[in-house]
Design an enzyme around this catalytic site. Structure first.
Site, PDB file in Angstrom:
ATOM      1  N   GLY A 118      47.038  39.197  47.823  1.00  7.76           N
ATOM      2  CA  GLY A 118      45.792  39.952  47.829  1.00  7.76           C
ATOM      3  C   GLY A 118      44.676  39.209  48.529  1.00  7.76           C
ATOM      4  CB  ALA A 119      44.739  36.427  50.876  1.00 12.62           C
TER       5      ALA A 119
ATOM      6  N   GLY B 114      46.105  26.388  60.704  1.00 17.93           N
ATOM      7  CA  GLY B 114      47.504  26.421  60.331  1.00 17.93           C
ATOM      8  C   GLY B 114      47.935  27.570  59.448  1.00 17.93           C
TER       9      GLY B 114
ATOM     10  CG  ASN C 139      43.639  37.804  43.950  1.00 14.77           C
ATOM     11  OD1 ASN C 139      42.783  37.922  43.083  1.00 14.77           O
ATOM     12  ND2 ASN C 139      43.555  38.434  45.122  1.00 14.77           N
TER      13      ASN C 139
ATOM     14  CB  SER D   8      41.159  41.882  34.173  1.00 25.01           C
ATOM     15  OG  SER D   8      40.102  42.685  33.687  1.00 25.01           O
TER      16      SER D   8
ATOM     17  CE1 TYR E  36      43.544  46.216  36.632  1.00 26.11           C
ATOM     18  CE2 TYR E  36      42.180  45.732  34.717  1.00 26.11           C
ATOM     19  CZ  TYR E  36      42.550  45.479  36.024  1.00 26.11           C
ATOM     20  OH  TYR E  36      41.916  44.479  36.726  1.00 26.11           O
TER      21      TYR E  36
ATOM     22  CB  ILE F  27      33.878  39.929  40.472  1.00 32.30           C
ATOM     23  CG1 ILE F  27      34.380  39.059  39.318  1.00 32.30           C
ATOM     24  CG2 ILE F  27      33.614  39.106  41.724  1.00 32.30           C
ATOM     25  CD1 ILE F  27      33.384  38.028  38.816  1.00 32.30           C
TER      26      ILE F  27
END
Length: 236
Positions: free
Chosen positions: A8-9, A48, A82, A135, A148, A181
């Protein structure tokens, strides 16, 4: 430094974590689902780094991601699981079985499969860091629904179990559980009202979550812990 796979980046917490770990000298593999262009752009900006992608609802994807990292960079020494999936808020009786299965596949099963794939090598080499991004819903039930909350709560039990198996081999397993967030995952019209609920009086920033994840990665004595980052909303 170490090779870090961050799922999830392509945006949000995952992107901020990739930038932070890269700044500390780690080599990053930026995992993505649908946002290939964003992940590849991120990877191109980091020394890299590579981007690796796939649909985490497919149980074969976690192994393919790790294989791609090993082929392109080397063994995964840091795993930041993530990537996550949500849904519109639903009462228990409103949750479709397919949605239950999808959330658990992405939020919990994929993390299990990733950890299962990388843990033996970490133990063999005598070093590893596993961080699951959960979470506050894992503690409170949250507002999305039982599917969830339960998928996130499972990450805590998974980290507890891994830590007991791996701690003596230099491998730590922890959970970071953020809430409220500021990101594109929060509806724009609700942010002011949500911020008012928090003792700190504002939403958290993705960079602050990344700071905490980096600190967890750096600390070899910290394991078997679930750390809540929510501006004082929920005492832990």
């Amino acid at each position: 430094m170490s090779i870090a796979l961050i799922t999830g980046a392509s945006r949000g917490i995952g992107r901020a974590t990739a930038l932070r770990l890269a700044a500390e000298g780690h080599t990053v593999a930026a995992g993505y689902g649908a946002n290939r262009e964003a992940a590849e752009g991120l990877a191109a900006s980091l020394p890299g780094a590579i981007a690796v992608g796939g649909d985490l609802r497919d149980p074969a994807t976690p192994a393919r991601l790790v294989d791609a990292v090993e082929a392109g960079l080397g063994p995964v020494e840091i795993l930041i699981a993530n990537a996550g999936m949500g849904s519109p808020p639903r009462r228990l009786e409103e949750i479709p079985l397919a949605e239950w299965d999808d959330l658990h596949a992405v939020n919990l099963r994929a993390s299990f499969l990733l950890a299962q794939r990388v843990l033996p090598g970490m133990i063999e080499r005598g070093f590893g860091r596993i961080v699951f991004v959960s979470s506050v819903a894992a503690f409170t039930g949250g507002i999305i629904g039982a599917h969830y909350a339960s998928s996130k709560a499972g990450l805590h039990a998974l980290a507890h179990s891994i830590s007991q198996q791996a701690a003596a081999h230099g491998v730590t397993a922890n959970v970071v559980a953020p809430a409220l967030i500021e990101s594109d995952m929060l509806p724009a019209g609700s942010r002011e009202a949500l911020a008012a609920k928090l003792p700190v009086g504002r939403l958290g920033r993705v960079e602050e979550v990344a700071d905490l994840i980096a600190a967890v990665v750096a600390n070899g004595y910290l394991t078997n812990q679930s750390i809540v980052l929510d501006g004082g909303w929920h005492p832990s």
